[in-house]
Structure formats: structure tokens, C-alpha cells
Design a protein around this motif. Structure first.
Motif, PDB file in Angstrom:
ATOM      1  N   ALA A 208     -15.394  -5.689  -4.227  1.00  0.00           N
ATOM      2  CA  ALA A 208     -14.698  -4.406  -4.252  1.00  0.00           C
ATOM      3  C   ALA A 208     -14.748  -3.881  -2.821  1.00  0.00           C
ATOM      4  CB  ALA A 208     -15.373  -3.451  -5.225  1.00  0.00           C
ATOM      5  N   ALA A 209     -13.623  -3.920  -2.152  1.00  0.00           N
ATOM      6  CA  ALA A 209     -13.604  -3.768  -0.691  1.00  0.00           C
ATOM      7  C   ALA A 209     -13.352  -2.354  -0.200  1.00  0.00           C
ATOM      8  CB  ALA A 209     -12.554  -4.702  -0.093  1.00  0.00           C
ATOM      9  N   GLY A 210     -12.948  -1.439  -1.090  1.00  0.00           N
ATOM     10  CA  GLY A 210     -12.544  -0.136  -0.578  1.00  0.00           C
ATOM     11  C   GLY A 210     -11.402  -0.304   0.405  1.00  0.00           C
ATOM     12  N   ASP A 211     -11.333   0.573   1.383  1.00  0.00           N
ATOM     13  CA  ASP A 211     -10.218   0.527   2.330  1.00  0.00           C
ATOM     14  C   ASP A 211     -10.402  -0.480   3.447  1.00  0.00           C
ATOM     15  OD1 ASP A 211      -8.772   2.308   0.889  1.00  0.00           O
ATOM     16  OD2 ASP A 211      -8.891   3.961   2.324  1.00  0.00           O
ATOM     17  N   LEU A 212     -11.449  -1.295   3.389  1.00  0.00           N
ATOM     18  CA  LEU A 212     -11.577  -2.397   4.346  1.00  0.00           C
ATOM     19  C   LEU A 212     -10.536  -3.472   4.076  1.00  0.00           C
ATOM     20  CD1 LEU A 212     -15.462  -2.607   4.506  1.00  0.00           C
ATOM     21  CD2 LEU A 212     -13.949  -1.899   6.360  1.00  0.00           C
ATOM     22  N   VAL A 213      -9.949  -3.479   2.871  1.00  0.00           N
ATOM     23  CA  VAL A 213      -8.828  -4.362   2.533  1.00  0.00           C
ATOM     24  C   VAL A 213      -7.791  -3.523   1.789  1.00  0.00           C
ATOM     25  CG1 VAL A 213      -8.058  -6.405   1.279  1.00  0.00           C
ATOM     26  CG2 VAL A 213     -10.323  -6.394   2.353  1.00  0.00           C
ATOM     27  N   THR A 214      -6.557  -3.554   2.280  1.00  0.00           N
ATOM     28  CA  THR A 214      -5.500  -2.751   1.660  1.00  0.00           C
ATOM     29  C   THR A 214      -4.185  -3.506   1.484  1.00  0.00           C
ATOM     30  OG1 THR A 214      -4.894  -1.887   3.842  1.00  0.00           O
ATOM     31  CG2 THR A 214      -6.422  -0.550   2.515  1.00  0.00           C
ATOM     32  N   GLY A 215      -4.076  -4.684   2.079  1.00  0.00           N
ATOM     33  CA  GLY A 215      -2.825  -5.428   1.951  1.00  0.00           C
ATOM     34  C   GLY A 215      -1.805  -5.104   3.011  1.00  0.00           C
ATOM     35  N   TYR A 216      -2.208  -4.334   4.036  1.00  0.00           N
ATOM     36  CA  TYR A 216      -1.347  -4.078   5.185  1.00  0.00           C
ATOM     37  C   TYR A 216      -2.245  -3.889   6.404  1.00  0.00           C
ATOM     38  CZ  TYR A 216      -2.294   0.563   3.128  1.00  0.00           C
ATOM     39  OH  TYR A 216      -2.886   1.658   2.541  1.00  0.00           O
ATOM     40  N   LEU A 217      -1.633  -3.722   7.568  1.00  0.00           N
ATOM     41  CA  LEU A 217      -2.403  -3.589   8.799  1.00  0.00           C
ATOM     42  C   LEU A 217      -3.447  -2.493   8.654  1.00  0.00           C
ATOM     43  CD1 LEU A 217      -2.747  -4.394  11.820  1.00  0.00           C
ATOM     44  CD2 LEU A 217      -1.133  -2.556  12.358  1.00  0.00           C
ATOM     45  N   PRO A 218      -4.715  -2.782   8.957  1.00  0.00           N
ATOM     46  CA  PRO A 218      -5.765  -1.769   8.783  1.00  0.00           C
ATOM     47  C   PRO A 218      -5.463  -0.452   9.484  1.00  0.00           C
ATOM     48  CG  PRO A 218      -6.771  -3.901   9.162  1.00  0.00           C
ATOM     49  CD  PRO A 218      -5.284  -4.087   9.353  1.00  0.00           C
ATOM     50  N   ASN A 219      -5.852   0.618   8.820  1.00  0.00           N
ATOM     51  CA  ASN A 219      -5.657   1.970   9.349  1.00  0.00           C
ATOM     52  C   ASN A 219      -6.765   2.267  10.365  1.00  0.00           C
ATOM     53  OD1 ASN A 219      -4.991   4.654   9.760  1.00  0.00           O
ATOM     54  ND2 ASN A 219      -5.897   5.351   7.834  1.00  0.00           N
TER      55      ASN A 219
END
Length: 432
Positions: A208-219
Motif C-alpha cells: 500500500a504505497a500511498g502517494d509514493l505511487v500514483t500512476g503518473y509523474l510524481p508530484n
């Protein structure tokens, strides 16, 4: 139904980035009364492991014999939908909650469970407390830059101790939990925030990655937010890849499965971020001016074109500037900008040299056909030189909107459209 209150490309980009996105909820993100208006998506990611999307954020649920482990809890308005979705899966008690970070879209839906009498242990990284307290200090700032409207209680942003479900247990680098006889490992990994965490369930092969993985270029480069951490984000991606997970439940976007695809995404993400960091540091160490460092950034084709790393939210240029900000000062290196004249005075003098505000407006509209980036500067100078000038106001709105309408990045779209807000404020001041 989704309420269309954003420009078309901004709405479409937000829906691509955030799944069950509701513009109305996005404008009332702290309101418990503003849900996403969609039925929550529930998928079984692995045995007794669930991907839940109650709105713009994804939540991970691990069912064990001892109770439920919940990773994140969505926006405040997601609480009831999330509670309903979980109770459709299991009637076991909520044993533990892990916050992957303290952002307002990930850590504020727990109230619905607490009001039902649940008393889970709430785990977060030790930096999350400072994150929440920063929210309390900067309520007005965050409400403004995130475009927030008051909810029924009149609040636009959490600003009091009672607005938060505070963690009951903090950790530093690594925390190993045993729930229902099973091991869950909570890891710290800076990324979008300094309090970021992710959860590894080794017996299930799930992260469960949280926002470390989102499916697009990291914020990692948001222009109006506190420091992001591209370098450590690359480290976290590499650590996740080394575990060879079979499933990742990301903080936003679609469920990700397949060890090969996951490893490809994570290693590509790490290379992408390191490429930007290395470029920025090389420029700083060589004395290259900040703007030139950004202008000379080139992303390898195989990274820029990766289907899970599209620049639909952040931009490589913004990440580069954030790396520069982290390792250098706020000054861009141009001597005149060290102790600058007010922008208004600069614009007034430029307008005088150009032959007046109308000349700037005419040239801005002409340039908009061939060089929108440059046209934006002229339109802004015209507006700043005379905020009450109708032609300058309209030119500023038109040219910046034209630029925003062709931008794929949500952060670019949103911030280019600040021009609308400035013109609106100027018109209101004139009317008053």
C-alpha cells in the motif's frame, strides 16, 4: 453526478489523475458533508486484501483474524462511503489505521469510524504531527491556494486541534506490526511530504504505497507547496521494486498488479527522478543560472513516454525547480532580482517604453499566435501596469487561459488560471 465547475481540460485532467473525482468535493475538501457523489469502488486485490476508492483517493484494507488494518481514510467527506464500503466486506473491528501522510485528501475520513465507536490504533510517521500543526498555522494560505470554499460549519481548512484524528503511535524509519499472526511492515520514505509512509504485507506480496505511487509523474515539484523530496522518492521506489511485489495499491489511480509491470514502473520512476536531480545538481555545482538549468533539462524519451509516468499532474520543470530550491537559495542569481523594484513599477516602465498599455496588449495578442510563453509575460506586464484597464484585464485572461487550455499538467493549468482571480479582484476593486 460530478459537478462541472472547472474548465474542461482541468476537469478532465483531474478525473484522469484522481479517479472518482468530484469538483464540488474538491472545492470543499474539509467538509464532512461533501462526498464524492459516486458509489465507492471495491476490488479484491489479493486474498483478504482490498483496494477501495471512495472518491479521489485510494484506500487499502487488509482483513486479518484479529481485525482490520486500514491504510489511509480519504477526505473528510469520504468517511461515510468508506465506512459503508468496508462494512460490505467485513464486520471485523477496525484494529489499526496507518496514515501514509497527513495530506487533507488522505487522513480526514476516520471521523465516521470513530463516531461509530471504533477505537483503532492510529499509526503515522513522527513528522506527521508537524505536518498537522503546519496545517493549523497556514489555514488561510492552504484554503486560498487550494481553492477551498467554506463547508456548512464555515471552515475551509482544518485549523484547530479537534479538527484532526491524531496518531496514537509514531514511528521513525521502520515499524513492524503483527496483526492476526501476520506481519505488516510500515516504512518511511520521503516523497510528496516529509512524513510519507508505505506498508508492505510480505505474506500477501502487496504494497500500500500511498502517494509514493500514483500512476503518473510524481508530484515532486508542486509550485505553491512546501518542499518535495525527489531524491528520497527515487530511493523509496527502488526499495519497493527490490521487494518484488505482486500488487501495489496506489494513493491515486488504478490498482497495479503483475510483478514485471510493477518492477518496470518503479525502476523507471526512480531513474526519471534521479535524472532530474542529477541534472539540477550538476548545474548548481557548475554555476549555471537557475533558469538555464531548467531550460536545458531534457527527459529521455523512454521515461517521458512511460505510460505510468505521464506528466498530467506535475511537470519535470517544476521538479527541477524544487530540487534547485532545496539545494540552493531563493534568489535566482540575476543581480537585479536580488533587491528588485516592485513588479508594478517594472511593468509601468516597460509599458512606457513600449508606447503604453495598449501597445503591450496588441503585441501580446500578436505573440499569442506564435509564442504563447512570451505572450504571457507581455499580457501580465500590461495588466500589472494598469490593473484597471479593461483591455489589459481581458488580454491577461485570454492569453493565460489559452496557455492553460493546452497544458497537460494539472498544476500548470491551475496556476496559470490564477490570472483570472487577479482580474476578478481588480474588477471588484474598481466596482467598489
Amino acid at each position: 453526478m460530478t459537478t462541472q465547475i472547472f474548465p474542461a481540460n482541468q476537469q478532465a485532467t483531474a478525473e484522469r489523475a484522481f479517479g472518482l473525482f468530484s469538483a464540488d468535493q474538491a472545492r470543499h475538501i474539509f467538509s464532512r458533508e461533501h462526498g464524492a457523489g459516486h458509489e465507492a469502488i471495491v476490488l479484491e486485490a489479493a486474498p483478504r486484501t482490498f483496494f477501495i476508492q471512495p472518491g479521489m483517493v485510494n484506500v487499502a484494507l487488509f482483513e486479518t483474524d484479529e481485525g482490520l488494518l486500514l491504510v489511509d481514510c480519504g477526505c473528510a467527506g469520504d468517511g461515510p462511503a468508506l465506512l459503508g464500503a468496508i462494512r460490505s466486506i467485513s464486520d471485523r473491528p477496525l484494529h489499526t489505521v496507518v496514515y501514509t501522510h497527513g495530506h487533507i485528501d488522505h487522513a480526514f475520513g476516520l471521523w465516521a469510524f470513530l463516531e461509530e465507536g471504533e477505537r483503532p490504533e492510529i499509526i503515522a510517521h513522527e513528522n506527521l504531527v508537524g505536518h498537522f500543526r503546519r496545517y493549523m498555522k497556514t489555514g488561510g494560505l492552504n484554503a486560498r491556494i487550494n481553492g477551498q470554499l467554506p463547508g456548512p460549519d464555515g471552515k475551509r481548512w482544518p485549523c484547530e486541534e479537534s479538527d484532526f484524528a491524531w496518531p496514537t503511535r509514531l514511528f521513525g524509519d521502520r515499524l513492524e506490526l503483527t496483526i492476526g499472526g501476520e506481519t505488516f511492515v510500515v516504512r518511511h520514505g520521503k516523497g510528496e511530504t516529509d512524513d510519507a509512509a508505505w506498508v508492505w504485507a510480505p505474506e500477501r506480496g502487496v504494497i500500500a504505497a500511498g502517494d509514493l505511487v500514483t500512476g503518473y509523474l510524481p508530484n515532486a515539484g508542486n509550485p505553491r507547496k512546501v518542499q518535495r523530496f525527489a531524491e528520497e522518492w527515487a530511493d523509496a521506489a527502488g526499495e519497493m521494486a527490490a521487494l518484488n511485489p505482486a500488487v501495489i495499491i496506489p494513493g491515486h489511480g488504478d490498482l497495479v498488479s503483475g510483478a514485471d509491470a510493477i518492477r518496470d514502473e518503479l525502476t523507471a520512476m526512480s531513474r526519471y527522478l534521479r535524472h532530474i536531480v542529477d541534472h539540477a545538481l550538476a548545474g548548481l555545482n557548475s554555476g549555471v543560472p537557475h533558469d538555464e538549468i531548467v531550460e536545458t533539462l531534457r527527459i529521455p524519451v523512454e521515461l517521458a513516454g512511460h505510460p505510468r509516468l505521464r506528466a498530467i499532474y506535475d511537470k519535470p520543470e517544476f521538479i527541477c525547480r524544487n530540487v534547485i530550491r532545496r539545494y540552493s537559495g531563493w534568489w535566482d542569481g540575476h543581480p537585479a532580482n536580488l533587491l528588485p523594484a516592485p513588479k508594478r513599477d517594472q511593468a509601468t516602465e516597460i509599458a512606457r517604453l513600449a508606447g503604453g498599455v495598449d501597445a503591450l496588449v496588441a503585441r501580446a495578442r500578436e505573440l499569442a499566435e506564435v509564442d504563447l510563453r512570451l505572450a504571457c509575460h507581455l499580457a501580465e506586464w500590461a495588466f500589472l501596469a494598469d490593473r484597471g484597464d479593461d483591455n489589459a484585464q481581458q488580454c491577461y485572461v485570454d492569453v493565460l487561459e489559452r496557455r492553460a487550455s493546452i497544458e497537460p499538467s494539472l498544476m500548470a493549468q491551475v496556476n496559470l488560471r490564477v490570472s483570472r482571480q487577479w482580474v476578478h479582484a481588480a474588477r471588484e476593486a474598481t466596482s467598489a
